[in-house]
Write an enzyme that holds these catalytic residues in place. Structure first.
Site, mmCIF file in Angstrom:
data_model
loop_
_atom_site.group_PDB
_atom_site.id
_atom_site.type_symbol
_atom_site.label_atom_id
_atom_site.label_comp_id
_atom_site.label_asym_id
_atom_site.label_seq_id
_atom_site.Cartn_x
_atom_site.Cartn_y
_atom_site.Cartn_z
ATOM 1 N N GLU A 1 -97.714 46.730 -52.665
ATOM 2 C CA GLU A 1 -97.230 46.703 -54.056
ATOM 3 C C GLU A 1 -98.211 46.017 -55.031
ATOM 4 O O GLU A 1 -98.157 46.385 -56.223
ATOM 5 C CB GLU A 1 -95.865 46.010 -54.107
ATOM 6 C CG GLU A 1 -94.742 46.779 -53.452
ATOM 7 C CD GLU A 1 -94.832 46.782 -51.928
ATOM 8 O OE1 GLU A 1 -94.420 47.783 -51.302
ATOM 9 O OE2 GLU A 1 -95.325 45.797 -51.354
ATOM 10 N N ASP B 1 -98.865 49.334 -45.531
ATOM 11 C CA ASP B 1 -97.666 48.591 -45.912
ATOM 12 C C ASP B 1 -98.047 47.478 -46.890
ATOM 13 O O ASP B 1 -99.232 47.224 -47.150
ATOM 14 C CB ASP B 1 -97.048 47.999 -44.627
ATOM 15 C CG ASP B 1 -95.659 47.442 -44.832
ATOM 16 O OD1 ASP B 1 -95.037 47.723 -45.873
ATOM 17 O OD2 ASP B 1 -95.189 46.718 -43.931
#
Length: 928
Positions: free
Chosen positions: A515, A512
């Protein structure tokens, strides 16, 4: 039912500079100035020209309206064909600003809702572009030189460009434009290298010399697929722009975004820059996929992939046309000619790589929440699921299992029993998956946290421009960020996982925040001045800055600066994680990643992020998962029942029904909200959820075979209807239904308070999955009963689905007898297949350790043909064959020539049970 008016768009015919006719001598160069740049028939152009000249003459005679007179060349360009010359966001474009760039300025009324509309500042037809100075043949295609003699308006224009064209296959064309003199960053992605020139391409390629442009046609139809002469090519150091007309308005792909499957071309802009934000319309989301699929008006399809990882945006306009803008790298295009949409996606994956074959347990039901609070509470949920005999293959934990939110730790008080929980899961043939974040806590006393100490020692973190670890803030507080572009980081990541696995033997990993996400903008010190963090042009990213809620673009990584690598971060972490899992477990890896980039399917699946417990979020999950099918990441799903907010029993029941048909099915919930696993609801809702999961588990042999075909040749698993019915215009906008493979139609309820659902049935016979009742559709919307305990499923005529008696885990299910469901076509034929292996070993197909069967029906004879077999097939039996659509009651049924008892119902369903046939042996079944 939404109807689609057929759209016909003519294109200009530029002066050919080189027409590449395979098998013939190159045509002589016929280069000249290009005809008008917009798309339109001669009649339209003449009409627009006449009206423009009339308006201009009247203005001159009458004294005109206030303001300077506009030259005809500006009035000449129809609104839909105005390409934006001043795309900067949050800038009110004035005539002075516009004309300083040498462009036309015509103010038009802005659209409602604050959206961007017709650009006020747009290119005139004679705006300077590049000229094709030379073009020479090569073994694989052509190489050319492009020259710009007048500078454009962004700094560091590159005056000479190299054009490389390779006819890689008959259905794939590769066009690359880069700096002719200096190397530039290129995406470090493994792509196939053509060894010889395509012999019979289904495309033809023309060039315009001045201005330079590409004109790509489909040979069979003459349809123009690309026409880049519609606007000037700009290639500056940090601003690259190229536009093309489109042959229709049916455009898909270009992720990751939240919206309908079919994009609107009404002056919309799609930004590609990985960002941590709850899925919201118009925002750039977690991943970047610069690939589009376009359906042509006659049912053909093509795709375009721009291999570029820099921040970019794609501007769509109703001409129809598309403009690529990126702020780095090169223009590296692959064009896939299909000609049908399934083939386009296969051809795309031949370049980016086919997806990995998941373990069978990955296709079971997964359960998670943030906020279990302890391993004992997690365990209680698992026991409750077992108590109600609800299928579950994997239990997950979110970040609350960690000690202080630090990777590779678990809370010694609240999660003390975690190792015992995992041991118990394994005893019950279940699996354990945990979350990991790439941000490594940096504030622990030296010597107390090995992951940071060792990473610092080896120099494995992103660095600032000053060469020190860039420090941001994520869940554990101040953090450094692992540099997965560095191969040494992969080894460090493996060692950390090995150390943790020795205590908690996890089976899969959930990566997770990759980005990468940062609770600060840039770093604790902000970002330095300069053109990496503040480029001359910033695409329309959320937050208006490249460093918004991520790290500085100027951060240094092993391969390049973060400016170039940001969109690759999740891919690089997924690759390191999949590799580590293989080395630790020796079995197929299971990884689910939030951030993705082309080729990610080789290493991980994806979930659609932090959605909300709302009905519209449930709907948006369908275009989301279908888009990722286009992107070559078939293992995809959304958080069932919604992540944030509080679900309702009705919403969760309907969502569990839909989610049972996500390729990746996980119910996940945030902290401080009521539980939403199936056990906490009323007996009626709980039973409905259990039943639909049992239906999924019964279909695991079919689903597993679909994933094998995805792995082997790039087939999609969850599939839009238009993939199977490309000639049916009514399917082009459908995204409230979908198919599994080519044959199983899923029609979920997506609205509250209803007991029926309307779905589109393309022409043909469709059979109710549960009963075998048939409907013969002419291509129409049909209303169906849909009480709260029912999900409508239909089998397409001509299909054979391998199913299995379901159990509460995939491992137990795989030992149960098979049931083959045959859906006869109107001509009484059917076909299906089955891939079977041990469900978890590496490279079973590549090593030959598998069984593959083909099922066929013709002339009232069902045959099972074993094309390849392995020992696993001897452990499974075929128990039942059910045949839908048998029009006459049989007098007898013969199995391998021997008579067998059977049943026949009035709804034309023939069933032969108690077969007891080994999967490893072929057989025939005949009814007379």
């Amino acid at each position: 039912m939404k109807s689609y008016q057929k759209l016909r768009t003519a294109v200009p015919q530029p002066a050919a500079c080189w027409v590449e006719e395979e098998g013939a001598s190159p045509a002589p160069t016929r280069c000249g100035k290009l005809a008008p740049w917009w798309v339109g028939s001669g009649l339209l152009v003449a009409a627009v020209l006449l009206s423009a000249i009339t308006v201009w003459v009247l203005r001159q005679v009458s004294g005109g309206w206030p303001g300077p007179a506009l030259p005809p060349k500006c009035l000449l360009v129809p609104e839909d064909h105005r390409f934006d010359c001043y795309p900067e966001h949050h800038v009110v474009v004035t005539q002075e600003l516009c004309e300083s760039r040498g462009c036309c300025f015509i103010q038009t009324p802005p659209p409602a809702g604050g959206k961007r509309g017709v650009p006020w500042c747009f290119y005139p037809r004679d705006f300077p572009s590049y000229t094709l100075e030379s073009l020479n043949q090569t073994a694989l295609g052509m190489v050319g030189l492009l020259v710009r003699r007048e500078k454009a308006y962004y700094p560091r224009d590159i005056e000479m460009l190299r054009l490389d064209v390779e006819f890689e296959t008959n259905t794939r064309l590769h066009i690359k434009i880069t700096d002719a003199a200096n190397p530039r960053f290129e995406v470090p992605l493994e792509v196939p290298r053509a060894m010889k020139r395509a012999e019979n391409p289904i495309y033809s390629l023309d060039f315009s010399r001045d201005p330079f442009g590409v004109l790509l046609r489909r040979r069979a139809t003459g349809t123009v697929l690309l026409n880049t002469t519609v606007a000037p090519l700009i290639f500056a150091d940090q601003f690259l722009q190229i536009a093309t007309s489109l042959p229709s308005k049916f455009l898909y792909g270009l992720g990751e975004h939240r919206g309908t499957l079919l994009h609107s071309l009404d002056w919309s802009t799609l930004t590609l820059w990985a960002r941590d934000v709850s899925p919201t319309e118009s925002f750039n989301l977690y991943g970047a996929h610069p690939f589009y699929l376009l359906m042509e008006e006659d049912g053909d399809a093509h795709g375009v992939f721009l291999l570029n990882s820099n921040a970019m945006e794609v501007a769509l306009q109703p001409a129809p046309a598309l403009t690529w803008r990126t702020i780095g790298g090169v223009l590296d295009f692959y064009i896939f000619l299909g000609p049908d949409p399934n083939m386009v996606i296969q051809q795309y994956q031949q370049v980016i790589g086919f997806p990995a074959m998941p373990p069978l347990w990955a296709l079971g039901f997964h359960l998670c929440r943030w906020g279990y609070g302890s391993s004992n509470e997690t365990w209680q949920t698992v026991r409750a699921m077992r108590n109600y005999q609800i299928p579950q293959d994997a239990q997950w934990n979110d970040i609350d299992y960690m000690d202080g939110y630090r990777d590779f730790t678990f809370d010694p008080q609240k999660f003390a029993s975690l190792p015992s929980l995992v041991e118990d899961l394994h005893k019950h043939r279940q699996r354990y998956v945990m979350i990991l974040d790439p941000g490594i806590s940096s504030t622990n006393p030296h010597g107390s946290y090995w992951p940071f100490d060792e990473g610092l020692k080896r120099g494995l973190f992103l660095n600032t421009t000053q060469g020190q670890p860039l420090i941001g803030q994520v869940w554990p507080g101040f953090t450094a960020f692992a540099d997965f572009s560095n191969p040494d980081t992969h080894q460090w990541w493996l060692e950390n996982l090995q150390r943790f696995h020795a205590h908690v033997p996890f089976d899969g990993l959930w990566i997770d925040m990759n980005e990468p996400s940062n609770f600060m903008d840039g770093s604790e010190e902000g970002c330095p001045p300069g053109e990496l963090d503040s480029p001359p042009y910033t695409p329309a990213v959320l937050g208006d800055s490249l460093s918004a809620k991520t790290v500085c673009a100027s951060a240094k990584q092993k391969v390049s600066v973060h400016y170039n690598l940001h969109n690759l971060y999740g891919l690089m972490e997924a690759r390191a994680t999949a590799s580590a899992l293989i080395q630790i477990r020796g079995k197929r890896p299971f990884v689910i990643s939030r951030s993705t980039f082309p080729s990610q399917g080789r290493y991980s699946g994806h979930w659609l992020g932090d959605n909300r417990s709302q009905w519209k979020d449930m709907y948006y999950s369908i275009p989301g998962l279908l888009s990722f099918s286009l992107f070559g990441i078939p293992l995809v799903g959304a958080d069932i029942c919604g992540f944030s907010g509080s679900t309702s029993e009705e919403l969760c029941t309907r969502w569990m029904q839909l989610g049972a048909f996500y390729p990746f099915a996980r119910n996940h919930n945030t902290q401080n909200e009521k539980a939403q696993d199936p056990t906490v609801f009323s007996p009626a809702a709980r039973t409905a959820m259990k039943d639909v999961l049992l239906t999924r588990y019964s279909l695991l042999p079919f689903l597993y075979t679909l994933f094998h075909r995805a792995h082997l040749q790039g087939d999609t698993v969850a599939r839009p209807l238009f993939f199977e019915f490309p000639q049916d215009m009514a399917t082009l906008g459908l995204d409230r239904q979908f198919l599994w493979g080519w044959s199983l139609l899923v029609t979920p309820v997506l609205e509250p308070g209803v007991d029926s659902v309307t779905g589109y049935f393309p022409r043909g016979v469709w059979y109710d999955f549960y009963t075998g009742f048939s409907v013969n559709s002419s291509g129409e919307m049909l209303k169906m009963s849909a009480p709260l305990d029912h999900l409508n499923l239909h089998i397409r005529e001509g299909a054979i689905l391998p199913t299995q008696k379901p159990a509460t885990t995939s491992e137990v299910t795989r030992g149960n007898p098979l049931r083959l469901i045959v859906a006869l076509s109107s001509s009484a034929t059917a076909w299906g297949d089955l891939f079977w292996d041990d469900g978890e070993s590496l490279d079973t197909f590549e090593r030959g350790s598998y069984s593959y069967l083909v099922f066929n029906v013709t002339q009232n004879i069902f045959t099972s043909i074993v094309l390849h077999t392995s020992t696993e097939a001897t452990e499974v039996t075929i128990g039942t064959v059910s045949i839908f659509g048998v029009r006459q009651p049989p007098a007898k049924v013969l199995l391998n020539g021997q008579q067998k008892p059977f049943s026949y119902l009035e709804n034309q369903v023939l069933t032969v049970s108690d077969l007891g046939l080994s999967l490893s042996q072929g057989f025939s079944l005949r009814w007379l």
